[in-house]
Write a protein that holds these residues in place. Sequence first.
Motif, short mmCIF file in Angstrom:
data_model
loop_
_atom_site.label_atom_id
_atom_site.label_comp_id
_atom_site.label_asym_id
_atom_site.label_seq_id
_atom_site.Cartn_x
_atom_site.Cartn_y
_atom_site.Cartn_z
N ILE A 94 2.26 -6.09 -3.57
CA ILE A 94 2.38 -4.90 -2.72
C ILE A 94 3.02 -5.27 -1.37
O ILE A 94 3.92 -4.58 -0.88
CB ILE A 94 1.00 -4.26 -2.49
N SER A 145 6.74 -4.11 -0.27
CA SER A 145 6.79 -3.29 0.94
C SER A 145 7.77 -3.87 1.96
O SER A 145 8.58 -3.14 2.55
CB SER A 145 5.40 -3.17 1.57
N PHE A 182 0.89 4.81 -7.51
CA PHE A 182 2.16 4.38 -6.92
C PHE A 182 3.35 5.19 -7.42
O PHE A 182 4.28 5.48 -6.66
CB PHE A 182 2.38 2.88 -7.17
N THR A 231 3.20 8.51 -5.63
CA THR A 231 3.68 8.32 -4.26
C THR A 231 5.20 8.24 -4.22
O THR A 231 5.84 8.79 -3.31
CB THR A 231 3.06 7.04 -3.65
N THR A 263 6.08 -1.92 -9.17
CA THR A 263 6.66 -2.66 -8.04
C THR A 263 7.88 -1.93 -7.48
O THR A 263 8.07 -1.85 -6.26
CB THR A 263 7.07 -4.08 -8.49
N ILE A 272 6.72 0.91 -5.28
CA ILE A 272 6.27 0.45 -3.96
C ILE A 272 7.47 0.14 -3.07
O ILE A 272 7.54 0.54 -1.91
CB ILE A 272 5.36 -0.79 -4.10
N THR A 278 9.40 3.43 -2.13
CA THR A 278 8.65 4.24 -1.17
C THR A 278 8.73 3.62 0.23
O THR A 278 8.93 4.33 1.23
CB THR A 278 7.18 4.38 -1.59
N ALA A 279 8.60 2.29 0.30
CA ALA A 279 8.72 1.61 1.60
C ALA A 279 10.12 1.77 2.17
O ALA A 279 10.29 1.91 3.39
CB ALA A 279 8.38 0.13 1.43
N ALA A 325 0.71 -4.74 3.76
CA ALA A 325 -0.09 -3.83 2.95
C ALA A 325 -1.16 -3.14 3.81
O ALA A 325 -1.59 -2.03 3.53
CB ALA A 325 -0.75 -4.58 1.81
N PHE A 331 -2.45 5.55 -1.36
CA PHE A 331 -2.08 4.15 -1.23
C PHE A 331 -3.31 3.26 -1.13
O PHE A 331 -3.34 2.16 -1.70
CB PHE A 331 -1.18 3.94 0.00
N LEU A 359 -4.15 0.18 -3.54
CA LEU A 359 -4.40 -1.16 -3.01
C LEU A 359 -5.73 -1.69 -3.53
O LEU A 359 -5.84 -2.87 -3.92
CB LEU A 359 -4.41 -1.12 -1.48
#
Length: 400
Positions: free
Chosen positions: A19, A23, A153, A156, A235, A238, A241-242, A256, A275, A279
Motif C-alpha cells: 500500500i 501510494s 480498493f 475507491t 495494487t 491503490i 487512486t494516489a 499509508a 481506505f 488497510l
Amino acid sequence: MRLGPGLLVTAAFIGPGTITSASIAGANFGFTLIWTLLFSVVATILLQSMAARLGVATGLDLAQALRTHIQTPLFKKIAAFLVISAIGVGSAAYEAGNLSGASMGLIEIFPQVNTQIWTPLIAVFSAFLLYSGKHKVVESALILLVILMSLVFISTLVMAAPPIMKVLEGFIPSIPKDSMTTVLALIGTTIVPYNLFLHSGVLAAQHNKHSDKATTIKQTNLDTGLSITLGGVITLAILSTASVAFYGTETGKISAANMAMQLEPLLGNAAHYFFAIGLFAAGLTSAITAPLAGAYAVCGMLGWSNNMSNNRFKLVAVIILVFGATVASLGLDPVAVIIFAQAANGLLLPIVTTYLVWLVNQEAVMGDYTNSRFVNLLALPALILIFSLSGYKLISLLIH
C-alpha cells in the motif's frame, strides 16, 4: 475449480508495504510506473506456479525439496541458514509492520477507542487462527479478507475515476528521474521469496497421492493466475487512486498513514473509512500469512512436519507472531533485524529461484510435470530481474 492457495499468496503480498509503495509511486510519478506492476505480476505468476506445481507433483514444499536434493552437507547447512534467516527471521521482523498497519486501520475507524488495545487484539486473533491448526479455517478467513480488500480498493478507484488513456499509457515502460528506488520497491513487494515457501507448503500439505496430478496442476495454475492478477489489480487501484489524488500537488510525505486522511477532499468522508478498512484487511492478511510462511520454511529446513496441526509447526508460527506483536506494541525499532533479514533475502532470492527453476526442469524429480521450453523462456527475464533486484538491495544495504 476451487480458489484457495493462490489467494493466500495475494493475501501475503498485499500488505502495508505494498500500500505504501503503490501510494508513493502514484503520488510522485503518476501513472508512469504501471508497467512495473504488469512485469512483476507476470513474473510472480510464473514463479508461484512453479512452486505450486512442485508441491503437487512431489508432495514436498520448497524448503523440504531444498533439504532433500542438496547433497553436499556444507551447502545444505548454508541453505538452512539462509532460509531460516531470510524467511523465519524476516517474517518475524516484517510482522511488526503488518500488525501496525492493521492497527492503524482500526484506529482510523474507531478513533475514540484506546489505540493501544488494537495490536494485542489483532495478534491474539491471528494466533488463534494459526494455533487452531485448521487449514480450511485459516484459508476461509484469508479469502474473506482478500474479497474485502478487493471491494474496498477497487470501489475507491471507481470513485476516483482516473482517465483511462493515462492509465493505458502507464503500461508503456519508462523510468522517470529518481524513480528507480520506487520501481524496485514495487517489484520487491510483489515478488516475495517467502510466498514461494508458503504456496508450495500449502499444496504439499494438501497433497493426495491418489488424486489426478494433471487435473490438480491445471486447477492450481488457473487459481494462481487469477489470484495474483487480482492482487495486481488491487495494487493498480491503490497506485491509480494516489495518482489522481496527489500527483502534481504539494502533499508532503505520502504514506499509508496519511493517505486516507488526504483522500477526503477528493472522495468525501466515505473514502476515509473505505481506505482504513482496506488497510486493516491488508495488515491482517499479511499478519496471518507471514508466520505461516515462516513456519513452512523453518520446519521444512529442519526436517520437521509441515502439517499445520503439528505442535512444532504451530510453535514456530506463534513465536514469529509474538515477536512481531512485541515490537509493534512496545514501539521498539526493528530496523536492525529488518536490515539483517533484507540482506539474507537479497542472497536467498536469486539462489532459491534459480534452484526452483532447475528443480522443476528435472524429470527425475517432477516426472511428466517439468517446465516447457516456453515457460523457461518466459522465466529468463524474471531471473535477470531478480538478480538485479537482489544486487541493488545488497549494494544499498552496504552503502547505508
